[in-house]
Structures are given as structure tokens and as C-alpha cells.
Design a protein around this motif. Structure first.
Motif, PDB file in Angstrom:
ATOM      1  N   ILE A 143     -13.535  -0.832 -36.089  1.00 46.38           N
ATOM      2  CA  ILE A 143     -12.923  -1.385 -34.878  1.00 46.38           C
ATOM      3  C   ILE A 143     -13.981  -1.602 -33.808  1.00 46.38           C
ATOM      4  N   ALA A 144     -14.907  -0.657 -33.665  1.00 48.26           N
ATOM      5  CA  ALA A 144     -15.998  -0.812 -32.698  1.00 48.26           C
ATOM      6  C   ALA A 144     -16.897  -1.990 -33.080  1.00 48.26           C
ATOM      7  N   ALA A 145     -17.179  -2.157 -34.378  1.00 49.46           N
ATOM      8  CA  ALA A 145     -18.007  -3.286 -34.830  1.00 49.46           C
ATOM      9  C   ALA A 145     -17.304  -4.611 -34.567  1.00 49.46           C
ATOM     10  N   ALA A 146     -15.989  -4.658 -34.796  1.00 51.63           N
ATOM     11  CA  ALA A 146     -15.225  -5.883 -34.528  1.00 51.63           C
ATOM     12  C   ALA A 146     -15.251  -6.214 -33.044  1.00 51.63           C
ATOM     13  N   ALA A 147     -15.079  -5.206 -32.206  1.00 50.30           N
ATOM     14  CA  ALA A 147     -15.102  -5.425 -30.753  1.00 50.30           C
ATOM     15  C   ALA A 147     -16.464  -5.930 -30.302  1.00 50.30           C
ATOM     16  N   ALA A 148     -17.531  -5.362 -30.856  1.00 54.77           N
ATOM     17  CA  ALA A 148     -18.877  -5.786 -30.483  1.00 54.77           C
ATOM     18  C   ALA A 148     -19.133  -7.233 -30.921  1.00 54.77           C
ATOM     19  N   GLU A 149     -18.664  -7.580 -32.107  1.00 50.35           N
ATOM     20  CA  GLU A 149     -18.901  -8.931 -32.620  1.00 50.35           C
ATOM     21  C   GLU A 149     -18.144  -9.985 -31.825  1.00 50.35           C
ATOM     22  N   THR A 150     -16.982  -9.652 -31.322  1.00 44.37           N
ATOM     23  CA  THR A 150     -16.183 -10.615 -30.566  1.00 44.37           C
ATOM     24  C   THR A 150     -16.331 -10.448 -29.054  1.00 44.37           C
ATOM     25  N   CYS A 151     -17.209  -9.533 -28.646  1.00 48.46           N
ATOM     26  CA  CYS A 151     -17.455  -9.280 -27.219  1.00 48.46           C
ATOM     27  C   CYS A 151     -16.181  -8.878 -26.483  1.00 48.46           C
ATOM     28  N   SER A 152     -15.329  -8.134 -27.157  1.00 45.56           N
ATOM     29  CA  SER A 152     -14.102  -7.664 -26.517  1.00 45.56           C
ATOM     30  C   SER A 152     -14.149  -6.145 -26.413  1.00 45.56           C
ATOM     31  N   GLY A 153     -13.276  -5.617 -25.604  1.00 41.12           N
ATOM     32  CA  GLY A 153     -13.248  -4.172 -25.427  1.00 41.12           C
ATOM     33  C   GLY A 153     -12.731  -3.464 -26.664  1.00 41.12           C
ATOM     34  N   CYS A 154     -12.983  -2.185 -26.731  1.00 38.36           N
ATOM     35  CA  CYS A 154     -12.587  -1.392 -27.892  1.00 38.36           C
ATOM     36  C   CYS A 154     -11.411  -0.485 -27.546  1.00 38.36           C
ATOM     37  N   ASP A 155     -10.676  -0.833 -26.499  1.00 35.84           N
ATOM     38  CA  ASP A 155      -9.561  -0.017 -26.041  1.00 35.84           C
ATOM     39  C   ASP A 155      -8.295  -0.446 -26.781  1.00 35.84           C
ATOM     40  N   VAL A 156      -8.105   0.095 -27.976  1.00 26.73           N
ATOM     41  CA  VAL A 156      -6.961  -0.259 -28.809  1.00 26.73           C
ATOM     42  C   VAL A 156      -5.689   0.309 -28.192  1.00 26.73           C
ATOM     43  N   ARG A 157      -4.650  -0.471 -28.155  1.00 24.83           N
ATOM     44  CA  ARG A 157      -3.357  -0.066 -27.605  1.00 24.83           C
ATOM     45  C   ARG A 157      -2.524   0.602 -28.709  1.00 24.83           C
ATOM     46  N   TRP A 158      -2.953   1.800 -29.099  1.00 28.85           N
ATOM     47  CA  TRP A 158      -2.317   2.496 -30.215  1.00 28.85           C
ATOM     48  C   TRP A 158      -0.823   2.705 -30.035  1.00 28.85           C
ATOM     49  N   PRO A 159      -0.342   3.159 -28.861  1.00 27.45           N
ATOM     50  CA  PRO A 159       1.107   3.380 -28.724  1.00 27.45           C
ATOM     51  C   PRO A 159       1.929   2.108 -28.994  1.00 27.45           C
ATOM     52  N   ALA A 160       1.468   0.974 -28.520  1.00 28.48           N
ATOM     53  CA  ALA A 160       2.190  -0.281 -28.754  1.00 28.48           C
ATOM     54  C   ALA A 160       2.176  -0.640 -30.238  1.00 28.48           C
ATOM     55  N   LEU A 161       1.037  -0.417 -30.887  1.00 30.68           N
ATOM     56  CA  LEU A 161       0.950  -0.709 -32.319  1.00 30.68           C
ATOM     57  C   LEU A 161       1.851   0.215 -33.136  1.00 30.68           C
ATOM     58  N   PHE A 162       1.880   1.501 -32.775  1.00 31.69           N
ATOM     59  CA  PHE A 162       2.760   2.427 -33.491  1.00 31.69           C
ATOM     60  C   PHE A 162       4.229   2.052 -33.283  1.00 31.69           C
ATOM     61  N   ALA A 163       4.580   1.557 -32.096  1.00 31.40           N
ATOM     62  CA  ALA A 163       5.962   1.110 -31.851  1.00 31.40           C
ATOM     63  C   ALA A 163       6.294  -0.083 -32.745  1.00 31.40           C
ATOM     64  N   LEU A 164       5.358  -1.018 -32.892  1.00 28.40           N
ATOM     65  CA  LEU A 164       5.576  -2.148 -33.804  1.00 28.40           C
ATOM     66  C   LEU A 164       5.729  -1.660 -35.244  1.00 28.40           C
ATOM     67  N   GLU A 165       4.875  -0.727 -35.629  1.00 30.55           N
ATOM     68  CA  GLU A 165       4.961  -0.193 -36.986  1.00 30.55           C
ATOM     69  C   GLU A 165       6.311   0.493 -37.218  1.00 30.55           C
ATOM     70  N   ASP A 166       6.756   1.282 -36.239  1.00 31.92           N
ATOM     71  CA  ASP A 166       8.030   1.991 -36.367  1.00 31.92           C
ATOM     72  C   ASP A 166       9.201   1.029 -36.529  1.00 31.92           C
ATOM     73  N   SER A 167       9.079  -0.165 -35.940  1.00 31.15           N
ATOM     74  CA  SER A 167      10.163  -1.148 -36.038  1.00 31.15           C
ATOM     75  C   SER A 167      10.029  -2.032 -37.275  1.00 31.15           C
ATOM     76  N   GLY A 168       8.990  -1.808 -38.080  1.00 31.77           N
ATOM     77  CA  GLY A 168       8.790  -2.603 -39.290  1.00 31.77           C
ATOM     78  C   GLY A 168       8.140  -3.951 -39.038  1.00 31.77           C
ATOM     79  N   ALA A 169       7.566  -4.133 -37.856  1.00 33.15           N
ATOM     80  CA  ALA A 169       7.020  -5.434 -37.471  1.00 33.15           C
ATOM     81  C   ALA A 169       5.497  -5.506 -37.563  1.00 33.15           C
ATOM     82  N   LEU A 170       4.869  -4.533 -38.205  1.00 38.53           N
ATOM     83  CA  LEU A 170       3.413  -4.500 -38.273  1.00 38.53           C
ATOM     84  C   LEU A 170       2.956  -4.415 -39.720  1.00 38.53           C
ATOM     85  N   ALA A 171       1.957  -5.212 -40.052  1.00 41.07           N
ATOM     86  CA  ALA A 171       1.331  -5.147 -41.373  1.00 41.07           C
ATOM     87  C   ALA A 171      -0.094  -4.658 -41.190  1.00 41.07           C
TER      88      ALA A 171
END
Length: 139
Positions: free
Chosen positions: A18-46
Motif C-alpha cells: 500500500i505504501a509503494a502504491a501510494a508513492a508511485e501515484t503520489c497519493s497519501g497512504c492514509d487508508v480509510r479502513w473503517p469505511a472499507l470494512f463497512a463496505l466489506e460487511d455489506s458485501g460490497a467490497l472485493a
């Protein structure tokens, strides 16, 4: 090999990727884990991970979200990354796997979000995926 994995596994094992991906795309590495886990819990995340000899060398995350102008959903990549030494083999297969999830589980095509000029954009163009939108960011 490409495996379906829980988000917690990517969180645990994928910090360096994740850090390597952020560095390559010049974006921050602050992953929004709670939002992603909410998507996963609802079955909307692959979440798909790429393992070679037990080592995590890539991942792809896509989400199904409500479409604004219809009662359906749209599926889009949130992040796709493969270490440089493994891109030739795994990048296409990872996108194909996520596209299959969107088509078979949600009945819609996968939209790939890519930074202009990025390797992901070039891969999508090589695979003959057609551009359907342009995104702009306020400065």
C-alpha cells in the motif's frame, strides 16, 4: 496465484504494498479502513491478493456503490497494485478477476480508476478497455 481475501488480511500483510502504491501515484497512504470494512460487511467490497511463493506481491480492491441515476450499482476499482517485478504476469489477471466479480456478482462492468499516464491506465488501454469518464481534482 490470485486469491480472494478478507480486507483484514490485506491490512495485516499489505502495508508495504500500500505504501509503494501510494508513492508511485503520489497519493497519501492514509487508508480509510473503517469505511472499507463497512463496505466489506455489506458485501460490497472485493479484495483480491496476488501471492507468489507465499509472498504478497499485489492486490486489487473494488467496490460496488449505488449508481446516482439508476436503481443499480456501479463497480469501480479503489486500488490496484502489483510490484514491478511481477507486473507482466499478474496485472492483467488481477484486473480480469475484479472485472469477473463485477460482472458475475453485480451484473455490471468494472470501472478502472487510474491516474493519467500511470501504469494502470496504460494496462487498461492495452487491454482495449474504453475510456468512459474524466475526473478532475480541485487545486
Amino acid at each position: 496465484m490470485i486469491l480472494t481475501a478478507p480486507l483484514s488480511e490485506l491490512q495485516k500483510r499489505g502495508a508495504a504494498l500500500i505504501a509503494a502504491a501510494a508513492a508511485e501515484t503520489c497519493s497519501g497512504c492514509d487508508v480509510r479502513w473503517p469505511a472499507l470494512f463497512a463496505l466489506e460487511d455489506s458485501g460490497a467490497l472485493a479484495v483480491r491478493i496476488v501471492e507468489v511463493d507465499g509472498e504478497l506481491v499485489g492486490y486489487g480492491v473494488a467496490a460496488a456503490v449505488p449508481a446516482l441515476f439508476s436503481s443499480g450499482v456501479t463497480c469501480t476499482t479503489l486500488s490496484v497494485f502489483v510490484l514491478p517485478a511481477h507486473r507482466g504476469r499478474w496485472g492483467r489477471q488481477l484486473l480480469d478477476t475484479l472485472a469477473t466479480w463485477a460482472r458475475e456478482e453485480r451484473g455490471v462492468p468494472l470501472h478502472v480508476q487510474a491516474v493519467p499516464g500511470s501504469r494502470l491506465e496504460r494496462l487498461a488501454r492495452r487491454l482495449l478497455w474504453r475510456p468512459v469518464a474524466v475526473a478532475f481534482e480541485a487545486v
